[in-house]
Design an enzyme around this catalytic site. Structure first.
Site, short mmCIF file in Angstrom:
data_model
loop_
_atom_site.label_atom_id
_atom_site.label_comp_id
_atom_site.label_asym_id
_atom_site.label_seq_id
_atom_site.Cartn_x
_atom_site.Cartn_y
_atom_site.Cartn_z
N ASP A 12 0.85 -1.18 0.00
CA ASP A 12 0.00 0.00 0.00
C ASP A 12 0.90 1.24 0.00
O ASP A 12 1.66 1.46 0.95
CB ASP A 12 -0.87 -0.05 1.27
N GLY A 34 -9.08 5.05 -7.10
CA GLY A 34 -7.82 4.31 -7.11
C GLY A 34 -6.79 4.87 -6.15
O GLY A 34 -7.09 5.26 -5.01
N VAL A 35 -5.53 4.93 -6.60
CA VAL A 35 -4.41 5.43 -5.80
C VAL A 35 -4.69 6.86 -5.34
O VAL A 35 -4.45 7.22 -4.18
CB VAL A 35 -3.09 5.38 -6.62
N ASP A 36 -5.18 7.68 -6.25
CA ASP A 36 -5.44 9.09 -5.96
C ASP A 36 -6.39 9.23 -4.77
O ASP A 36 -6.11 9.96 -3.81
CB ASP A 36 -6.04 9.74 -7.21
N SER A 123 -1.14 4.91 -14.35
CA SER A 123 -2.00 4.74 -15.53
C SER A 123 -2.50 3.32 -15.79
O SER A 123 -3.20 3.09 -16.77
CB SER A 123 -1.32 5.26 -16.82
N GLY A 125 -4.54 1.46 -13.92
CA GLY A 125 -5.88 1.17 -13.38
C GLY A 125 -6.95 1.61 -14.37
O GLY A 125 -6.98 1.15 -15.51
N VAL A 126 -7.79 2.54 -13.96
CA VAL A 126 -8.89 2.99 -14.81
C VAL A 126 -8.41 3.67 -16.09
O VAL A 126 -9.17 3.75 -17.05
CB VAL A 126 -9.88 3.93 -14.06
#
Length: 175
Positions: A12, A34-36, A123, A125-126
């Protein structure tokens, strides 16, 4: 480049005790999924407040560019926000834009004389970037930066959220 240690872990990114973690942000810098979203939730309101100031001053962050803020409640000292490209088949400068995310993040870390930085899988993920291509670009752009610049960095960690990325990065780093 020998003095900089390149690592890969599965974990994580919000838990990394490094000078800076990199956020796979969107152009608005105002948080997302996501990460953001995870970084904004874990870091608290201080990150969003600084992102709002940056957005007000420069209208967000263009794809491939990077900005730096406090890390709020995170164990890191800073968050470097970079905007990865959305995958459209590779014909809209996606490889160069993705490489710029790594280069510009490393440049900011070097400017701040940071010793350690952790990257997510930008980049993939979605935004739909093929994981293998993204991993090759991430490692390639990082090694190229280290060969071309004197840096204060001693440790660069690629933090993978899933097994597939972890295996890809491990294999590419071993080559």
């Amino acid at each position: 480049m020998e003095q900089v240690k390149l690592n890969v872990i599965k974990g994580d990114i919000t838990k990394q005790e490094v000078d800076a973690i990199v956020n796979a942000a969107n152009n608005s810098l105002l948080g997302g999924g996501g990460v953001d979203g995870a970084i904004h939730r874990a870091g608290g309101p201080a990150i969003l407040e600084e992102c709002k100031q940056i957005s007000a001053n420069q209208g967000g962050c263009p794809t491939g560019e990077a900005v730096i803020t406090t890390a709020g409640n995170l164990p890191a000292k800073y968050v470097i926000h970079t905007v990865g490209p959305v995958w459209h088949g590779g014909n809209q400068h996606e490889p160069e834009l993705l490489a710029n995310c790594y280069r510009n993040s490393l440049h900011l870390a070097t400017e701040k004389q940071l010793k350690s930085i952790a990257f997510p899988n930008i980049s993939t993920g979605v935004y739909g970037y093929p994981k293998y291509k993204a991993a090759e670009i991430a490692v390639g752009a990082t090694k190229e930066f280290l060969q071309q610049h004197d840096t204060s960095l001693q440790s660069i960690t690629f933090v993978c959220f899933d097994d597939e990325n972890y295996e890809l990065y491990s294999r590419i780093l071993d080559e």
